[in-house]
Motif scaffolding. Structure first.
Motif, PDB file in Angstrom:
ATOM      1  N   ALA A   1      52.711  44.588  26.132  1.00 25.40           N
ATOM      2  CA  ALA A   1      51.795  43.534  25.679  1.00 25.40           C
ATOM      3  C   ALA A   1      51.440  42.589  26.815  1.00 25.40           C
ATOM      4  O   ALA A   1      50.306  42.121  26.921  1.00 25.40           O
ATOM      5  CB  ALA A   1      52.425  42.770  24.521  1.00 25.40           C
ATOM      6  N   GLU A   2      52.424  42.312  27.696  1.00 30.06           N
ATOM      7  CA  GLU A   2      52.212  41.383  28.806  1.00 30.06           C
ATOM      8  C   GLU A   2      51.133  41.888  29.751  1.00 30.06           C
ATOM      9  O   GLU A   2      50.353  41.107  30.295  1.00 30.06           O
ATOM     10  CB  GLU A   2      53.531  41.206  29.564  1.00 30.06           C
ATOM     11  CG  GLU A   2      53.502  40.186  30.688  1.00 30.06           C
ATOM     12  CD  GLU A   2      53.562  38.756  30.188  1.00 30.06           C
ATOM     13  OE1 GLU A   2      53.549  37.847  31.031  1.00 30.06           O
ATOM     14  OE2 GLU A   2      53.607  38.532  28.975  1.00 30.06           O
TER      15      GLU A   2
ATOM     16  N   MET B   1      37.618  40.818  32.676  1.00 31.62           N
ATOM     17  CA  MET B   1      37.873  40.325  31.323  1.00 31.62           C
ATOM     18  C   MET B   1      39.217  39.604  31.320  1.00 31.62           C
ATOM     19  O   MET B   1      40.170  40.044  31.975  1.00 31.62           O
ATOM     20  CB  MET B   1      37.884  41.515  30.348  1.00 31.62           C
ATOM     21  CG  MET B   1      38.191  41.164  28.921  1.00 31.62           C
ATOM     22  SD  MET B   1      38.141  42.665  27.885  1.00 31.62           S
ATOM     23  CE  MET B   1      38.673  41.962  26.313  1.00 31.62           C
ATOM     24  N   PRO B   2      39.321  38.478  30.609  1.00 35.17           N
ATOM     25  CA  PRO B   2      40.604  37.773  30.585  1.00 35.17           C
ATOM     26  C   PRO B   2      41.653  38.543  29.798  1.00 35.17           C
ATOM     27  O   PRO B   2      41.372  39.172  28.780  1.00 35.17           O
ATOM     28  CB  PRO B   2      40.261  36.441  29.903  1.00 35.17           C
ATOM     29  CG  PRO B   2      39.058  36.740  29.071  1.00 35.17           C
ATOM     30  CD  PRO B   2      38.281  37.773  29.828  1.00 35.17           C
ATOM     31  N   GLY B   3      42.887  38.480  30.284  1.00 38.56           N
ATOM     32  CA  GLY B   3      44.008  39.097  29.588  1.00 38.56           C
ATOM     33  C   GLY B   3      44.957  38.036  29.071  1.00 38.56           C
ATOM     34  O   GLY B   3      44.551  36.875  28.858  1.00 38.56           O
ATOM     35  N   PRO B   4      46.224  38.375  28.887  1.00 38.80           N
ATOM     36  CA  PRO B   4      47.196  37.390  28.401  1.00 38.80           C
ATOM     37  C   PRO B   4      47.341  36.181  29.319  1.00 38.80           C
ATOM     38  O   PRO B   4      47.725  35.097  28.862  1.00 38.80           O
ATOM     39  CB  PRO B   4      48.504  38.199  28.343  1.00 38.80           C
ATOM     40  CG  PRO B   4      48.063  39.614  28.192  1.00 38.80           C
ATOM     41  CD  PRO B   4      46.791  39.728  28.962  1.00 38.80           C
TER      42      PRO B   4
ATOM     43  N   ILE C   1      64.231  48.592  24.433  1.00 37.33           N
ATOM     44  CA  ILE C   1      62.954  48.881  23.792  1.00 37.33           C
ATOM     45  C   ILE C   1      62.141  47.603  23.630  1.00 37.33           C
ATOM     46  O   ILE C   1      60.930  47.589  23.868  1.00 37.33           O
ATOM     47  CB  ILE C   1      63.189  49.550  22.421  1.00 37.33           C
ATOM     48  CG1 ILE C   1      63.819  50.930  22.610  1.00 37.33           C
ATOM     49  CG2 ILE C   1      61.882  49.679  21.653  1.00 37.33           C
ATOM     50  CD1 ILE C   1      64.216  51.602  21.310  1.00 37.33           C
ATOM     51  N   ALA C   2      62.806  46.519  23.236  1.00 38.33           N
ATOM     52  CA  ALA C   2      62.114  45.238  23.058  1.00 38.33           C
ATOM     53  C   ALA C   2      61.520  44.756  24.378  1.00 38.33           C
ATOM     54  O   ALA C   2      60.388  44.247  24.417  1.00 38.33           O
ATOM     55  CB  ALA C   2      63.082  44.198  22.500  1.00 38.33           C
TER      56      ALA C   2
ATOM     57  N   GLN D   1      46.357  47.655  24.583  1.00 38.29           N
ATOM     58  CA  GLN D   1      44.946  47.500  24.262  1.00 38.29           C
ATOM     59  C   GLN D   1      44.219  48.829  24.419  1.00 38.29           C
ATOM     60  O   GLN D   1      44.730  49.763  25.052  1.00 38.29           O
ATOM     61  CB  GLN D   1      44.302  46.448  25.175  1.00 38.29           C
ATOM     62  CG  GLN D   1      44.918  45.066  25.073  1.00 38.29           C
ATOM     63  CD  GLN D   1      44.652  44.420  23.731  1.00 38.29           C
ATOM     64  OE1 GLN D   1      43.583  44.604  23.138  1.00 38.29           O
ATOM     65  NE2 GLN D   1      45.629  43.672  23.233  1.00 38.29           N
ATOM     66  N   PRO D   2      43.007  48.940  23.851  1.00 34.66           N
ATOM     67  CA  PRO D   2      42.185  50.143  24.105  1.00 34.66           C
ATOM     68  C   PRO D   2      41.953  50.347  25.599  1.00 34.66           C
ATOM     69  O   PRO D   2      42.004  49.390  26.389  1.00 34.66           O
ATOM     70  CB  PRO D   2      40.877  49.838  23.368  1.00 34.66           C
ATOM     71  CG  PRO D   2      41.249  48.833  22.335  1.00 34.66           C
ATOM     72  CD  PRO D   2      42.365  48.017  22.918  1.00 34.66           C
TER      73      PRO D   2
END
Length: 342
Positions: A61-62, A80-83, A53-54, A67-68
């Motif tokens: 997130a990566e 648009m910039p991401g991580p 799960i982790a 995000q929306p």
């Protein structure tokens, strides 16, 4: 200069259309509830595997899946910039395939050129078969030539591609010793291009080309025949005959040029339709094209892989439409660039 301005205008229109298509593709893919990682997280929670799960949450997130939706699209497209900063389609980053656990670029690299090769061979086969048979059927209308061509055409349209693939799969190998499955012999996979590898690819292309191109050739032949017969019944044809113009010269100089317009216009939709229509054929024949990848990605809701494949098909459609528009403008003097006289 008129053609150049028209080409630039169509190219800019193509880019704008591609942006709109990318929005639609992303929205449609994300319409079903959940995604690959969400489904995986639910399964892991049901079995109590906290480590998995982790990892899945980290991947969400990566790749900005937490995000929306509008931000997910902008990051995926590269607006648009991401991580990792600007790392989207515009920058040549196609994302990660969660199903195959590798970058999309690495996964589709070999499949893309295989797809283009197979479908380009099918397009050449379609035009090579449909053009002469369509003209011959119209020129020899209501004769045994016309009836035979019509029978072959209807047979090609009525036979499912995957069934034809299975039939040729068996009889081609049994009686003609044609290879079964794939697009080259195993010893050439991963090797640089050589005469032996090229020969192997060409031999392996025989059955896929025939199977994928049969229905397209049959449909195009019938359409060309109908258009040409319509032109042959017009008054200007009778006038040309009355003036003593020979039948072959009259046929090629006037009616064929007009009847050929839909033939050229088909370039825009032919390649994408072949790719989408050859998914089952690719599975049956074991072809390493993007068809089976797309099928797997859609079933597993692999967002980035399925989105890239659909964008690739859309790009082929727009490029084909651009080419057909330019050829039509050159072929038919009645077509004016920009819709007005120059």
């Amino acid at each position: 200069m008129a053609l150049l301005r028209f080409a630039v205008f169509r190219f800019l229109t193509m880019l704008a259309t591609l942006v709109v298509v990318s929005v639609l593709v992303f929205l449609i893919i994300t319409l079903p509830p959940g995604d690959y990682l969400s489904n995986q997280i639910n399964e892991l929670r049901a079995t109590g595997q906290s480590a998995g799960i982790a990892k899945a949450e980290f991947l969400r997130a990566e790749y900005s899946l937490d995000q929306p939706l509008y931000k997910q699209y902008l990051i995926w497209a590269g607006f648009m910039p991401g991580p990792h900063g600007f790392a989207g389609l515009l920058q040549g980053e196609f994302g990660w395939s969660f199903e195959f656990d590798k970058p999309v670029a690495d996964l589709v690299g070999g499949a893309l050129w295989m797809t283009v090769l197979v479908n380009l061979a099918a397009v050449l086969f379609i035009y090579a078969v449909a053009l002469p048979l369509g003209i011959l059927a119209a020129a020899k209308s209501k004769t045994w030539v016309d009836y035979t061509s019509a029978f072959v055409g209807y047979l090609g349209l009525a036979t499912p591609n995957f069934l034809l693939a299975l039939i040729l799969f068996y009889y081609g190998n049994r009686y003609l010793n044609l290879p079964i499955g794939g697009l080259m012999d195993p010893q050439y996979e991963g090797q640089p291009m050589s005469f032996g590898k090229m020969k192997s690819v060409l031999i392996h292309l025989i059955i896929p080309t025939f199977v994928i191109g049969t229905s397209g050739a049959a449909a195009m032949m019938q359409r060309l025949r109908a258009n040409l017969l319509d032109e042959l019944g017009k008054p200007y044809v009778e006038t040309a005959r009355a003036k003593g113009m020979s039948e072959p010269r009259m046929l090629t100089k006037y009616p064929l040029r007009v009847a050929f317009n839909p033939f050229v216009a088909d370039i825009g939709t032919l390649l994408p339709s072949l790719i989408s229509g050859s998914v089952l054929v690719s599975v049956v024949l074991g072809l390493q094209t993007i068809g089976p990848l797309l099928l797997t990605a859609l079933k597993s809701q692999d967002l980035f892989l399925s989105a890239f494949v659909l964008m690739f098909v859309a790009l082929l459609t727009l490029i084909g439409t651009l080419v057909s528009d330019l050829l039509l403008a050159l072929l038919d003097p009645r077509i004016r660039f920009g819709g007005r006289e120059r």
